[in-house]
Design a protein around this motif. Structure first.
Motif, PDB file in Angstrom:
ATOM      1  N   LEU A  48       0.846  -1.179   0.000  1.00  0.00           N
ATOM      2  CA  LEU A  48       0.000   0.000   0.000  1.00  0.00           C
ATOM      3  C   LEU A  48       0.890   1.240   0.000  1.00  0.00           C
ATOM      4  N   VAL A  49       0.747   2.076  -1.018  1.00  0.00           N
ATOM      5  CA  VAL A  49       1.568   3.280  -1.154  1.00  0.00           C
ATOM      6  C   VAL A  49       0.658   4.503  -1.148  1.00  0.00           C
ATOM      7  N   ALA A  50       0.957   5.458  -0.276  1.00  0.00           N
ATOM      8  CA  ALA A  50       0.166   6.683  -0.134  1.00  0.00           C
ATOM      9  C   ALA A  50       1.041   7.876  -0.494  1.00  0.00           C
ATOM     10  N   THR A  51       0.544   8.752  -1.362  1.00  0.00           N
ATOM     11  CA  THR A  51       1.314   9.903  -1.824  1.00  0.00           C
ATOM     12  C   THR A  51       0.638  11.196  -1.399  1.00  0.00           C
ATOM     13  N   TYR A  52       1.420  12.058  -0.747  1.00  0.00           N
ATOM     14  CA  TYR A  52       0.933  13.342  -0.238  1.00  0.00           C
ATOM     15  C   TYR A  52       1.803  14.454  -0.819  1.00  0.00           C
ATOM     16  N   GLY A  53       1.182  15.377  -1.577  1.00  0.00           N
ATOM     17  CA  GLY A  53       1.934  16.454  -2.219  1.00  0.00           C
ATOM     18  C   GLY A  53       2.497  16.008  -3.557  1.00  0.00           C
ATOM     19  N   ASN A  54       2.958  16.982  -4.341  1.00  0.00           N
ATOM     20  CA  ASN A  54       3.465  16.634  -5.674  1.00  0.00           C
ATOM     21  C   ASN A  54       4.705  17.429  -6.085  1.00  0.00           C
ATOM     22  N   GLU A  55       5.353  18.069  -5.123  1.00  0.00           N
ATOM     23  CA  GLU A  55       6.544  18.841  -5.447  1.00  0.00           C
ATOM     24  C   GLU A  55       7.801  18.041  -5.107  1.00  0.00           C
ATOM     25  N   SER A  56       8.958  18.629  -5.391  1.00  0.00           N
ATOM     26  CA  SER A  56      10.229  18.014  -5.036  1.00  0.00           C
ATOM     27  C   SER A  56      10.692  18.585  -3.701  1.00  0.00           C
ATOM     28  N   PRO A  57      11.466  17.786  -2.947  1.00  0.00           N
ATOM     29  CA  PRO A  57      11.997  16.453  -3.251  1.00  0.00           C
ATOM     30  C   PRO A  57      10.973  15.368  -2.956  1.00  0.00           C
ATOM     31  N   LYS A  58      11.311  14.169  -3.393  1.00  0.00           N
ATOM     32  CA  LYS A  58      10.462  13.009  -3.146  1.00  0.00           C
ATOM     33  C   LYS A  58      11.036  12.263  -1.931  1.00  0.00           C
ATOM     34  N   ILE A  59      10.284  12.309  -0.820  1.00  0.00           N
ATOM     35  CA  ILE A  59      10.733  11.707   0.440  1.00  0.00           C
ATOM     36  C   ILE A  59       9.826  10.526   0.742  1.00  0.00           C
ATOM     37  N   GLU A 194       6.337  21.492   1.522  1.00  0.00           N
ATOM     38  CA  GLU A 194       6.137  21.748   0.099  1.00  0.00           C
ATOM     39  C   GLU A 194       6.788  20.703  -0.793  1.00  0.00           C
ATOM     40  N   GLY A 195       7.130  19.577  -0.246  1.00  0.00           N
ATOM     41  CA  GLY A 195       7.691  18.504  -1.055  1.00  0.00           C
ATOM     42  C   GLY A 195       6.655  17.447  -1.374  1.00  0.00           C
ATOM     43  N   GLN A 196       7.118  16.247  -1.599  1.00  0.00           N
ATOM     44  CA  GLN A 196       6.235  15.102  -1.828  1.00  0.00           C
ATOM     45  C   GLN A 196       6.603  14.011  -0.822  1.00  0.00           C
ATOM     46  N   LEU A 197       5.635  13.617  -0.012  1.00  0.00           N
ATOM     47  CA  LEU A 197       5.853  12.562   0.970  1.00  0.00           C
ATOM     48  C   LEU A 197       5.124  11.309   0.499  1.00  0.00           C
ATOM     49  N   SER A 215       8.658  -1.635  -3.785  1.00  0.00           N
ATOM     50  CA  SER A 215       8.151  -0.281  -3.558  1.00  0.00           C
ATOM     51  C   SER A 215       9.221   0.762  -3.827  1.00  0.00           C
ATOM     52  N   ALA A 216      10.437   0.482  -3.365  1.00  0.00           N
ATOM     53  CA  ALA A 216      11.520   1.451  -3.574  1.00  0.00           C
ATOM     54  C   ALA A 216      11.799   1.654  -5.050  1.00  0.00           C
ATOM     55  N   HIS A 217      11.778   0.575  -5.847  1.00  0.00           N
ATOM     56  CA  HIS A 217      11.977   0.699  -7.295  1.00  0.00           C
ATOM     57  C   HIS A 217      10.839   1.489  -7.935  1.00  0.00           C
ATOM     58  N   HIS A 218       9.631   1.293  -7.422  1.00  0.00           N
ATOM     59  CA  HIS A 218       8.475   2.013  -7.967  1.00  0.00           C
ATOM     60  C   HIS A 218       8.513   3.493  -7.612  1.00  0.00           C
ATOM     61  N   ILE A 219       8.836   3.799  -6.369  1.00  0.00           N
ATOM     62  CA  ILE A 219       8.815   5.182  -5.895  1.00  0.00           C
ATOM     63  C   ILE A 219      10.018   5.965  -6.395  1.00  0.00           C
ATOM     64  N   MET A 220      11.191   5.345  -6.356  1.00  0.00           N
ATOM     65  CA  MET A 220      12.460   5.995  -6.693  1.00  0.00           C
ATOM     66  C   MET A 220      12.608   7.318  -5.940  1.00  0.00           C
ATOM     67  N   PRO A 221      12.647   7.261  -4.615  1.00  0.00           N
ATOM     68  CA  PRO A 221      12.695   8.489  -3.812  1.00  0.00           C
ATOM     69  C   PRO A 221      14.065   9.145  -3.839  1.00  0.00           C
ATOM     70  N   ASP A 222      14.080  10.433  -3.497  1.00  0.00           N
ATOM     71  CA  ASP A 222      15.350  11.128  -3.312  1.00  0.00           C
ATOM     72  C   ASP A 222      15.943  10.791  -1.949  1.00  0.00           C
ATOM     73  N   PHE A 223      15.071  10.601  -0.963  1.00  0.00           N
ATOM     74  CA  PHE A 223      15.498  10.271   0.396  1.00  0.00           C
ATOM     75  C   PHE A 223      14.510   9.266   0.976  1.00  0.00           C
ATOM     76  N   ALA A 333      11.016  15.547   7.196  1.00  0.00           N
ATOM     77  CA  ALA A 333      10.431  15.819   5.881  1.00  0.00           C
ATOM     78  C   ALA A 333      10.397  17.315   5.602  1.00  0.00           C
ATOM     79  N   LEU A 334       9.985  18.098   6.604  1.00  0.00           N
ATOM     80  CA  LEU A 334       9.930  19.552   6.435  1.00  0.00           C
ATOM     81  C   LEU A 334      11.318  20.125   6.174  1.00  0.00           C
ATOM     82  N   ASN A 335      12.286  19.775   7.003  1.00  0.00           N
ATOM     83  CA  ASN A 335      13.635  20.332   6.864  1.00  0.00           C
ATOM     84  C   ASN A 335      14.289  19.910   5.556  1.00  0.00           C
ATOM     85  N   THR A 336      14.049  18.675   5.144  1.00  0.00           N
ATOM     86  CA  THR A 336      14.634  18.184   3.891  1.00  0.00           C
ATOM     87  C   THR A 336      14.063  18.937   2.701  1.00  0.00           C
ATOM     88  N   SER A 337      12.758  19.219   2.734  1.00  0.00           N
ATOM     89  CA  SER A 337      12.156  19.974   1.634  1.00  0.00           C
ATOM     90  C   SER A 337      12.674  21.406   1.591  1.00  0.00           C
TER      91      SER A 337
END
Length: 346
Positions: A48-59, A194-197, A215-223, A333-337
Motif C-alpha cells: 500500500l503506497v500513499a502519496t501526499y503532495g506533488n513537489e520536489s523532493p520526493k521523500i 512543500e515537497g512530496q511525501l 516499492s523502492a523501485h516504484h517510488i524511486m525516492p530522493d530520500f 520531511a519539512l527540513n529536507t524539503s
C-alpha cells in the motif's frame, strides 16, 4: 486518532505475511481521515503506497505491515493438524495457547495443547518443544473439516493498555512502524511542507524483505527513512543500551547514509526530541537493507521504536516513543524539503 487507540486497532488486526490485506483497510481509513486528497495505490506484490503532495523532493517513509504467524502444514485427522512457522516464531510462545486461523470462508479457533507438568517426565520438563512436536486441536470448533493446508494463523490475543502509557499485544512488530507513518502525516498537516511525501506500507518483511524492494523501485525516492522496531531490553555490554520511554532510536552504520543520520540527529536536537542510537555493523535487519540498493541507490536512514518481548504475543511499546518518532519524521520531511528548495543537498 488517539495514538493508543491507533496502536490497539492496528495490532488487533490479522496480518500474517501474505495476508496483510486484513490490515490495509484500517490504514487507508486513517490516512483518508487525515488527508482526504491523499493518493492511495497498490503496487508490486500489493504494498500500500500513499502519496501526499506533488513537489520536489520526493521523500519516502517505509514500514512493513506483516506479522509473524503459523501455517497449517499437514492435516492429521478430523481433529488435529500440524503447523510450521511463518517468520521467526519461537515454538515456546505457542504452547498452551488458543490460535486463530483464516480459512477460505471464515475463521477457525484451535488450541495448541500442553501436557500438565504433573504428567511430564522429569527430563521432558527441561526441554523446549520444537515444531515437530506441536499439534493444533480443532475439536473445540468443529474439527478440521474446513481447514486446508496453507491456512495461516496467529495466537488469539487482544491489545491491553498497561500503566505509564504502554501498550501490549502481538504484532507491534511492526504495526508500531505503520502507526509512526500515519502519525507523521498527521503532524505534517500543521507544517508548511512543500515537497512530496510517500508512505509505503509493505508486505512480507518477516519472510525476507520481499515487499520494500519493489516499492523502492516504484517510488524511486530522493530520500528514504525505514521505520521498524528494535530491542528495548538489555543488550550486550559492547552496545549502547536502548530503553522504552527514551525516544526514537536512530540507526548508524553501514546500511545508513551518513548525511541522513546527521540530518535526523540534528532535527531531533533542534526540536527537543530525545533520541537513542543503534549501531549496525553489517546489515540493519530492516527494509533499509534493500531500499538503499534499489535502482542506482537511495540515501537511506533508519528510525526504530524500542519494544519489549519481540516476536512474542506480549510485545510492549511506550506510546510516547511512537509519537516522538512520528514528530521526528515529520520535521525531517519539512527540513529536507526546505534544504532542497535552498539548493543545499543532503
Amino acid at each position: 486518532m488517539d495514538t493508543s487507540t491507533l496502536l490497539k486497532n492496528l495490532s488487533n488486526t490479522f496480518g500474517v505475511s501474505s495476508f496483510e490485506n486484513y490490515t490495509f483497510p484500517l490504514i487507508e481509513k486513517e490516512l483518508k481521515n487525515i488527508s482526504p486528497d491523499i493518493k492511495l495505490e497498490k503496487v508490486g506484490i500489493g504494498n500500500l503506497v500513499a502519496t501526499y503532495g506533488n513537489e520536489s523532493p520526493k521523500i519516502a517513509f517505509f514500514a512493513h505491515v506483516d506479522e509473524i504467524g503459523i501455517v497449517i502444514s499437514k492435516i492429521i485427522d478430523e481433529h488435529f493438524a500440524r503447523i510450521s512457522p511463518v517468520g521467526g516464531v519461537d515454538p515456546r510462545t505457542l504452547v498452551g495457547k488458543r490460535v486463530l486461523f483464516k480459512t477460505k470462508d471464515s475463521e477457525k479457533i484451535g488450541v495448541i495443547g500442553f501436557l500438565a507438568p504433573h504428567l511430564q517426565k522429569k527430563e521432558d520438563r527441561e526441554k523446549s518443544p520444537s515444531f515437530d512436536e506441536l499439534f493444533v486441536d480443532f475439536s473445540i470448533s468443529g474439527g478440521t473439516n474446513s481447514i486446508d493446508v496453507g491456512d495461516m494463523g496467529v495466537i488469539q490475543v487482544q491489545a491491553v493498555e498497561l500503566e505509564n502509557g504502554k501498550i501490549s499485544n502481538k504484532s507491534l512488530d511492526n504495526r508500531v512502524g505503520a502507526a509512526v507513518l500515519i502519525k507523521s502525516l498527521e503532524y505534517l498537516q500543521n507544517l508548511k511542507f512543500e515537497g512530496q511525501l510517500i508512505l509505503s506500507f509493505n508486505k512480507g518483511e518477516e519472510v525476507g524483505l520481499v515487499g520494500a524492494q519493489g516499492s523502492a523501485h516504484h517510488i524511486m525516492p530522493d530520500f528514504a527513512i525505514v521505520v521498524d522496531v528494535t530491542f528495548g531490553e538489555k543488550l550486550p555490554e559492547n552496545f549502547e543500551p536502548i530503553k522504552l520511554g527514551e525516544g526514537p532510536v536512530i540507526g548508524i552504520g553501514t546500511t545508513v547514509t551518513r548525511s541522513i543520520f546527521e540530518e535526523l540527529t540534528k532535527t531531533a536536537k533542534s526540536n527537543n526530541i530525545k533520541y537513542q542510537l543503534e549501531t549496525f555493523t553489517r546489515g540493519s535487519g530492516t527494509e533499509a537493507d534493500v531500499v538503499q540498493i534499489s535502482s542506482t541507490g537511495v540515501k537511506t536512514g533508519v528510525v526504530s521504536v524500542p519494544i519489549l518481548n519481540m516476536h512474542s504475543p506480549n510485545e510492549v511499546v511506550d506510546v510516547k516513543d511512537v509519537e516522538e518518532s512520528a514528530k521526528l519524521l515529520s520535521f525531517f520531511a519539512l527540513n529536507t524539503s526546505l534544504t532542497w528548495k535552498g539548493s543545499r543537498n543532503l
